[in-house]
Design an enzyme around this catalytic site. Sequence first.
Site: not given
Ligand code: FPP
Length: 232
Positions: A17, A34, A128
């Site tokens: 997050d 992201h 892993l």
């Molecule tokens: C939450 O942060 C994050 C997500 C919903 C997406 C996470 C996805 C990635 C990091 C890319 C995945 C890639 C791989 C290779 C697994 P948020 O957007 O809710 O953050 P905020 O709460 O600050 O808005």
Amino acid sequence: MKINKSCMPTHIAIIMDGNGRWATRRGLPRKLGHKAGVDAVKRTINACLKHNIKYCTFFAFSTENWKRSKEEVDAIFDLVRDHIKENIEKMIEKGIKINSIGVLERFPKDLVDTLNDAKEKTKDFDKLTVTFALNYGGRDDLVRAFNKLIKQGIQEITTQDISNNLDSANLPDPDFVIRTSGEQRISNFMLYQMAYSELYFPKTYWPDFNEKHLLKAVAAYQKRDRRYGGIK
Ligand code: FPP
């Protein structure tokens, strides 16, 4: 950071997050948060390999994340696909098994094909196991497990029956769940599997998460007294 190599958590599950806030703070579009989050995924995978953590699960896309803009959703799909495509050879070299939980049906074909190809190529590895939770929801996982059991004609269910029919049937339950960014919620992650997980909520936004943060988290985990309802 002092950690005890002989009691590493076997399975760490991570709610990544803070990508959006990380980007907004820098005046960048959310999708660049992201993108930076993928670098943190890579750092974490390498740290797990280095410190002999056998299972690492990343909550990459939840059943609720479809509510986000199409642009953001597509950006996440592209990042997951590109990450796998660009790193598959390295993952094979390192003995990483690629796995996923969640329902892939709604995803673009190129992502599903890339993921299935990576799963097939890495299925015999066990250094892993990296699991990507994609279109995953803990309640949805349970409902699908119960429906599978109903279809099998089962009359009475045991806890083992449930575990065996969840998407994570081939994974041990997570010992340790980390949610970055300071939010202290489970957000419909591995609800059944987390019954006895230790929880940890660092303030760090996910794109900033690195080996040092992971080791600090593991050190905190190692101070916990896991009693599973018993008395020591
Ligand atoms: C939450 O942060 C994050 C997500 C919903 C997406 C996470 C996805 C990635 C990091 C890319 C995945 C890639 C791989 C290779 C697994 P948020 O957007 O809710 O953050 P905020 O709460 O600050 O808005």
